[in-house]
Write an enzyme that holds these catalytic residues in place. Structure first.
Site, PDB file in Angstrom:
ATOM      1  N   GLY A  56      37.552  36.615  28.103  1.00  0.00           N
ATOM      2  CA  GLY A  56      36.594  37.702  28.204  1.00  0.00           C
ATOM      3  C   GLY A  56      37.251  38.944  28.773  1.00  0.00           C
ATOM      4  O   GLY A  56      38.271  38.852  29.468  1.00  0.00           O
TER       5      GLY A  56
ATOM      6  N   GLN B  48      37.705  47.041  32.898  1.00  0.00           N
ATOM      7  CA  GLN B  48      39.035  46.463  33.115  1.00  0.00           C
ATOM      8  C   GLN B  48      40.127  47.232  32.375  1.00  0.00           C
ATOM      9  O   GLN B  48      41.310  47.070  32.677  1.00  0.00           O
ATOM     10  CB  GLN B  48      39.067  44.998  32.668  1.00  0.00           C
ATOM     11  CG  GLN B  48      38.248  44.091  33.563  1.00  0.00           C
ATOM     12  CD  GLN B  48      38.379  42.654  33.118  1.00  0.00           C
ATOM     13  OE1 GLN B  48      37.641  42.200  32.260  1.00  0.00           O
ATOM     14  NE2 GLN B  48      39.350  41.952  33.688  1.00  0.00           N
TER      15      GLN B  48
ATOM     16  N   CYS C   9      40.698  35.809  36.266  1.00  0.00           N
ATOM     17  CA  CYS C   9      40.350  37.125  35.724  1.00  0.00           C
ATOM     18  C   CYS C   9      41.635  37.845  35.341  1.00  0.00           C
ATOM     19  O   CYS C   9      42.609  37.792  36.095  1.00  0.00           O
ATOM     20  CB  CYS C   9      39.597  37.917  36.792  1.00  0.00           C
ATOM     21  SG  CYS C   9      39.148  39.579  36.286  1.00  0.00           S
ATOM     22  N   LEU C  10      41.619  38.510  34.194  1.00  0.00           N
ATOM     23  CA  LEU C  10      42.815  39.236  33.749  1.00  0.00           C
ATOM     24  C   LEU C  10      43.188  40.362  34.710  1.00  0.00           C
ATOM     25  O   LEU C  10      44.332  40.811  34.714  1.00  0.00           O
ATOM     26  CB  LEU C  10      42.609  39.789  32.339  1.00  0.00           C
ATOM     27  CG  LEU C  10      42.461  38.734  31.231  1.00  0.00           C
ATOM     28  CD1 LEU C  10      42.148  39.392  29.910  1.00  0.00           C
ATOM     29  CD2 LEU C  10      43.702  37.858  31.136  1.00  0.00           C
TER      30      LEU C  10
ATOM     31  N   HIS D 192      30.484  36.264  34.567  1.00  0.00           N
ATOM     32  CA  HIS D 192      31.687  36.912  35.105  1.00  0.00           C
ATOM     33  C   HIS D 192      31.859  38.313  34.510  1.00  0.00           C
ATOM     34  O   HIS D 192      32.099  39.281  35.239  1.00  0.00           O
ATOM     35  CB  HIS D 192      32.902  36.026  34.784  1.00  0.00           C
ATOM     36  CG  HIS D 192      34.233  36.600  35.156  1.00  0.00           C
ATOM     37  ND1 HIS D 192      35.065  36.022  36.082  1.00  0.00           N
ATOM     38  CD2 HIS D 192      34.889  37.699  34.710  1.00  0.00           C
ATOM     39  CE1 HIS D 192      36.166  36.755  36.208  1.00  0.00           C
ATOM     40  NE2 HIS D 192      36.088  37.773  35.372  1.00  0.00           N
ATOM     41  N   GLU D 193      31.710  38.417  33.188  1.00  0.00           N
ATOM     42  CA  GLU D 193      31.953  39.714  32.527  1.00  0.00           C
ATOM     43  C   GLU D 193      30.845  40.714  32.866  1.00  0.00           C
ATOM     44  O   GLU D 193      31.117  41.901  33.060  1.00  0.00           O
ATOM     45  CB  GLU D 193      32.088  39.534  31.010  1.00  0.00           C
ATOM     46  CG  GLU D 193      33.247  38.646  30.569  1.00  0.00           C
ATOM     47  CD  GLU D 193      34.594  39.007  31.170  1.00  0.00           C
ATOM     48  OE1 GLU D 193      34.846  40.185  31.463  1.00  0.00           O
ATOM     49  OE2 GLU D 193      35.408  38.083  31.361  1.00  0.00           O
TER      50      GLU D 193
ATOM     51  N   HIS E 247      31.415  42.384  36.055  1.00  0.00           N
ATOM     52  CA  HIS E 247      32.377  43.496  35.996  1.00  0.00           C
ATOM     53  C   HIS E 247      31.667  44.832  35.770  1.00  0.00           C
ATOM     54  O   HIS E 247      32.105  45.868  36.257  1.00  0.00           O
ATOM     55  CB  HIS E 247      33.372  43.293  34.847  1.00  0.00           C
ATOM     56  CG  HIS E 247      34.578  42.482  35.193  1.00  0.00           C
ATOM     57  ND1 HIS E 247      35.487  42.861  36.152  1.00  0.00           N
ATOM     58  CD2 HIS E 247      35.042  41.315  34.686  1.00  0.00           C
ATOM     59  CE1 HIS E 247      36.466  41.952  36.219  1.00  0.00           C
ATOM     60  NE2 HIS E 247      36.209  41.000  35.334  1.00  0.00           N
TER      61      HIS E 247
HETATM   62 NI    NI Z   1      37.376  39.322  34.958  1.00  0.00          NI
END
Ligand code: NI
Length: 159
Positions: A46, A51, A91-92, A133-134, A137
């Site tokens: 995701g 991000q 998380c990226l 999670h997304e 963000h």
């Molecule tokens: Ni993330």
């Protein structure tokens, strides 16, 4: 088609609230394509627009094992959740780390697709976790705020 630079924890943009999207422009379509390219390139499940430094309420997710089932969510809103799951999350924007987070085991989300048509996405387990999670963000919330105990290093090299 382009891979965008992923912002990392400590970057203040990751703590800001993203804005609603009012129309799908050619520029937004390019952004969606770039977000998918960036997510797949980074082997993520995701990615949220903040991000990559864009404060818009836009998320892409693909939790399929084959990585061939992209979900595009514009202005996503969680309508319903149920149950609980506790497990590892990463998380990226927090490379090389993971931590244990409790999330709903089921989530029902209303959003708009890339044609600005209303869609409902329901998920359990990994998809429910990714949805929550997304969407976090988009409100400037990183999973590290919800971690039980400490973050730990993953064996995988995310560079
Ligand atoms: Ni993330």
């Amino acid at each position: 088609m382009a891979i965008r630079n992923i912002r990392l924890i400590g970057d203040s943009i990751l703590t800001k609230r993203s804005k609603e999207i009012t129309e799908v422009t050619p520029k937004l379509r390019t952004l969606i394509e770039d977000m998918l390219d960036t997510m797949y390139d980074a082997n993520g499940v995701g990615l949220a627009a903040p991000q990559i430094g864009i404060l818009k309420r836009l998320v892409v997710i693909d939790t399929s094992p084959e990585g061939d089932s992209p979900i595009v969510l514009i202005n996503p809103v969680v309508l319903e959740t149920d149950g609980e799951q506790t497990g590892e999350e990463g998380c990226l924007s927090v490379p090389g780390k993971s931590g244990v987070v409790t999330r709903p085991n089921y989530a029902k989300v209303k959003a708009y697709n890339e044609n600005m048509e209303e869609i409902i996405v329901e998920g359990t387990e990994l998809l429910a976790r990714a949805l929550c999670h997304e969407i976090d963000h988009l409100d400037g919330v990183l999973y590290v705020e919800k971690v039980i105990g400490d973050l730990h290093s993953t064996e995988e090299n995310n560079d």
